[in-house]
Design a protein around this motif. Structure first.
Motif, mmCIF file in Angstrom:
data_model
loop_
_atom_site.group_PDB
_atom_site.id
_atom_site.type_symbol
_atom_site.label_atom_id
_atom_site.label_comp_id
_atom_site.label_asym_id
_atom_site.label_seq_id
_atom_site.Cartn_x
_atom_site.Cartn_y
_atom_site.Cartn_z
ATOM 1 N N ILE A 1 -57.371 -47.626 7.096
ATOM 2 C CA ILE A 1 -58.638 -48.387 6.826
ATOM 3 C C ILE A 1 -59.147 -48.741 8.268
ATOM 4 N N LYS A 2 -60.497 -48.358 8.313
ATOM 5 C CA LYS A 2 -61.285 -48.586 9.350
ATOM 6 C C LYS A 2 -62.211 -49.912 9.337
ATOM 7 N N SER A 3 -62.132 -50.486 10.537
ATOM 8 C CA SER A 3 -63.182 -51.572 10.802
ATOM 9 C C SER A 3 -64.528 -50.840 10.975
ATOM 10 N N SER B 1 -55.852 -40.561 4.742
ATOM 11 C CA SER B 1 -55.745 -40.788 6.415
ATOM 12 C C SER B 1 -57.147 -41.381 6.980
ATOM 13 N N HIS B 2 -57.965 -41.462 6.046
ATOM 14 C CA HIS B 2 -59.420 -41.806 6.440
ATOM 15 C C HIS B 2 -59.924 -42.266 5.460
ATOM 16 N N THR B 3 -60.442 -44.011 5.418
ATOM 17 C CA THR B 3 -61.139 -44.504 4.599
ATOM 18 C C THR B 3 -61.908 -45.667 5.273
ATOM 19 N N HIS B 4 -62.699 -46.288 4.666
ATOM 20 C CA HIS B 4 -63.539 -47.502 5.218
ATOM 21 C C HIS B 4 -63.383 -48.446 3.939
ATOM 22 N N ILE B 5 -62.413 -48.654 3.373
ATOM 23 C CA ILE B 5 -62.536 -49.631 2.049
ATOM 24 C C ILE B 5 -62.542 -51.033 2.230
ATOM 25 N N ASP C 1 -62.118 -35.747 12.568
ATOM 26 C CA ASP C 1 -62.429 -35.804 10.959
ATOM 27 C C ASP C 1 -63.843 -35.386 10.904
ATOM 28 N N HIS C 2 -64.119 -34.922 9.636
ATOM 29 C CA HIS C 2 -65.399 -34.368 9.379
ATOM 30 C C HIS C 2 -65.304 -32.908 9.480
ATOM 31 N N LEU C 3 -66.110 -32.438 10.529
ATOM 32 C CA LEU C 3 -65.984 -30.902 10.833
ATOM 33 C C LEU C 3 -66.764 -29.854 10.176
ATOM 34 N N VAL D 1 -61.356 -39.478 15.839
ATOM 35 C CA VAL D 1 -62.685 -39.235 16.154
ATOM 36 C C VAL D 1 -63.566 -38.596 14.829
ATOM 37 N N HIS D 2 -64.691 -39.331 14.320
ATOM 38 C CA HIS D 2 -65.770 -38.802 13.429
ATOM 39 C C HIS D 2 -66.252 -37.760 14.348
ATOM 40 N N ALA D 3 -66.205 -36.562 13.928
ATOM 41 C CA ALA D 3 -66.693 -35.076 14.563
ATOM 42 C C ALA D 3 -67.411 -34.190 13.994
ATOM 43 N N SER E 1 -60.331 -39.001 1.898
ATOM 44 C CA SER E 1 -61.460 -39.355 0.923
ATOM 45 C C SER E 1 -62.533 -40.081 1.654
ATOM 46 N N ASP E 2 -62.314 -40.512 2.957
ATOM 47 C CA ASP E 2 -63.587 -41.185 3.693
ATOM 48 C C ASP E 2 -64.248 -42.298 2.887
ATOM 49 N N TRP E 3 -63.417 -42.896 1.758
ATOM 50 C CA TRP E 3 -63.991 -43.882 0.905
ATOM 51 C C TRP E 3 -64.930 -44.884 1.683
HETATM 52 ZN ZN LIG Z 1 -65.658 -41.941 7.939
#
Ligand SMILES: [Zn+2]
Length: 408
Positions: A145-147, A76-80, A268-270, A246-248, A319-321
């Motif tokens: 996938i995030k921009s 649920s969280h990548t930057h690929i 996400d993060h924490l 949110v990247h928090a 994964s935050d890839w």
């Molecule tokens: Zn991230």
């Protein structure tokens, strides 16, 4: 209809609570099970023998050898979607160089922005698809996938168009998120508040118009955007009809509280969340997403997953890839390592990479093996599902099914 089996074990993950701690004896483990599939969805999970007797004329897809079956995983969280490579940053960081020293030699997130801006759509599409296929090979069939490496209207839209195009080349479900608020780009003339306004005025309306993403993300941190301006931005993005994530609390605390206050789907993060804020988050509908790949990439502490679950929170693991802080991309390895450091049960880890992470993406049609759910599942050549996490990512998936069809 089609009957797939027999599997030595099917771990259905059904009938488990969305939030809070889980023990392994809560898991439904069907021995010698089968999956009845109808039009891409699960019709029935039962013993293979029972299903064969109940549906004597059904087509059978026989599973060879001893295999187990799990719901397919959800990252649920990548930057690929990115250009370039930051191996030199990794080496410099490990050699003791500071964030500033790395940036001065042309590294850091700005280098990913420059490489992504200079890549054309075909190049970005090709590398993004390669990463998608790697994730599918792990058993992951839903990928956010995030921009966020474009950081101007043209390139943020380019990234989101590439992700949209990638969807036409893969059966995996891609969930795009606009992260134009990753950080204020060096070449933006104005304050960070003005940059956030620029996103609201110039980027998000086009994202909406072209239907490029339904979700908006922001990096709230001292080095990125401050809490108050971020809150205002998120409330306005929400008014425009976007879901929020949110990247928090990655390095400093306080922003998970904002995620909850604006009704974000996930925070996400924490890694830096203080106990009081864990309680606040755990009582909300906002999913707490641990990103162990970032902890492993940076050599930082892990998200307090144990505390979040004990407080009754909804814990997902992703994964935050990304090319900078989390280059590995192997969610299964990362989730099992998180389990050893945070003392998570197998049930908690599996829930965190299936139906709980699907909930973070508002996809409640998947993540368990139950009647009516999307027939996405993964098989492993082993007689015991515990081996998947025990091997910490080195037990490869045998087959990956999407909508009941073998894809990898
Ligand atoms: Zn991230």
């Amino acid at each position: 209809m089609k009957l797939i089996g027999p599997f030595k074990q099917i771990v259905t993950l059904r009938n488990l609570p969305l939030r809070g701690k889980l023990s392994d004896d809560q898991l439904e483990i069907m021995t010698d099970g089968g999956l009845l599939i109808k039009e891409g969805k699960i019709e029935k999970v039962d013993s293979f023998q029972n299903l064969k007797e109940q549906f004597p004329n059904v087509e059978i897809e026989k599973i060879e050898g001893v295999q187990i079956c799990l719901p397919a995983f959800v990252d649920s969280h990548t930057h690929i979607c990115f250009g370039g490579n930051r191996a030199n940053d990794f080496a410099m960081r490990n050699a003791g160089k500071t964030y500033l020293e790395i940036a001065e030699t042309g590294g850091g997130i700005w280098s990913s922005v420059q490489h992504t801006r200079s890549a054309n759509e075909e190049e970005l599409l090709k590398t993004t698809l390669e990463r998608i296929n790697f994730l599918i090979s792990l058993g992951i069939t839903t990928i956010e996938i995030k921009s966020g490496y474009g950081l101007d209207a043209e390139n943020e839209l380019k990234m989101l168009r590439v992700i949209k195009k990638a969807q036409t080349f893969t059966k995996a479900t891609l969930v795009p998120t606009c992260l134009a608020a990753h950080l204020k780009p060096r070449d933006f003339e104005g304050s960070s508040q003005e940059y956030l306004q620029f996103i609201l005025d110039e980027i998000l309306p086009k994202v909406k118009e072209e239907n490029l993403a339904k979700r908006v993300d922001i990096f709230i941190e001292k080095s990125a955007f401050l809490p108050e301006e971020s809150k205002e931005f998120l409330l306005k993005a929400k008014e425009l009809g976007f879901e929020i994530t949110v990247h928090a609390d990655q390095f400093t605390s306080g922003s998970s509280r904002i995620a909850v206050e604006v009704g974000a789907k996930s925070a996400d993060h924490l890694e830096a969340t203080i106990d009081e804020d864990i309680e606040f988050l755990a009582q909300s509908e906002t999913v707490a997403t641990a990103l162990p790949g970032a902890s492993l990439g940076l050599g930082e502490k892990f998200t307090p997953a144990r505390k979040i679950l004990d407080a009754g929170g909804i814990l997902a693991i992703a994964s935050d890839w990304n090319p900078g802080s989390a280059p590995m991309g192997n969610l299964i390895a990362q989730a099992s390592i998180l389990a050893t450091f945070e003392k998570l049960s197998t049930a908690e880890v599996l829930a965190g990479i299936t139906f709980r992470s699907a909930f973070a993406l508002s996809l409640e049609d998947r993540g368990t093996l139950d009647k009516g759910k999307k027939a996405d599942f993964v098989t492993f050549k082993t007689d015991n599902f515990q081996n998947v996490l025990y091997h910490q990512g080195s037990l490869k998936a045998e087959a990956v099914y999407i909508d009941g069809e073998k894809t990898a």
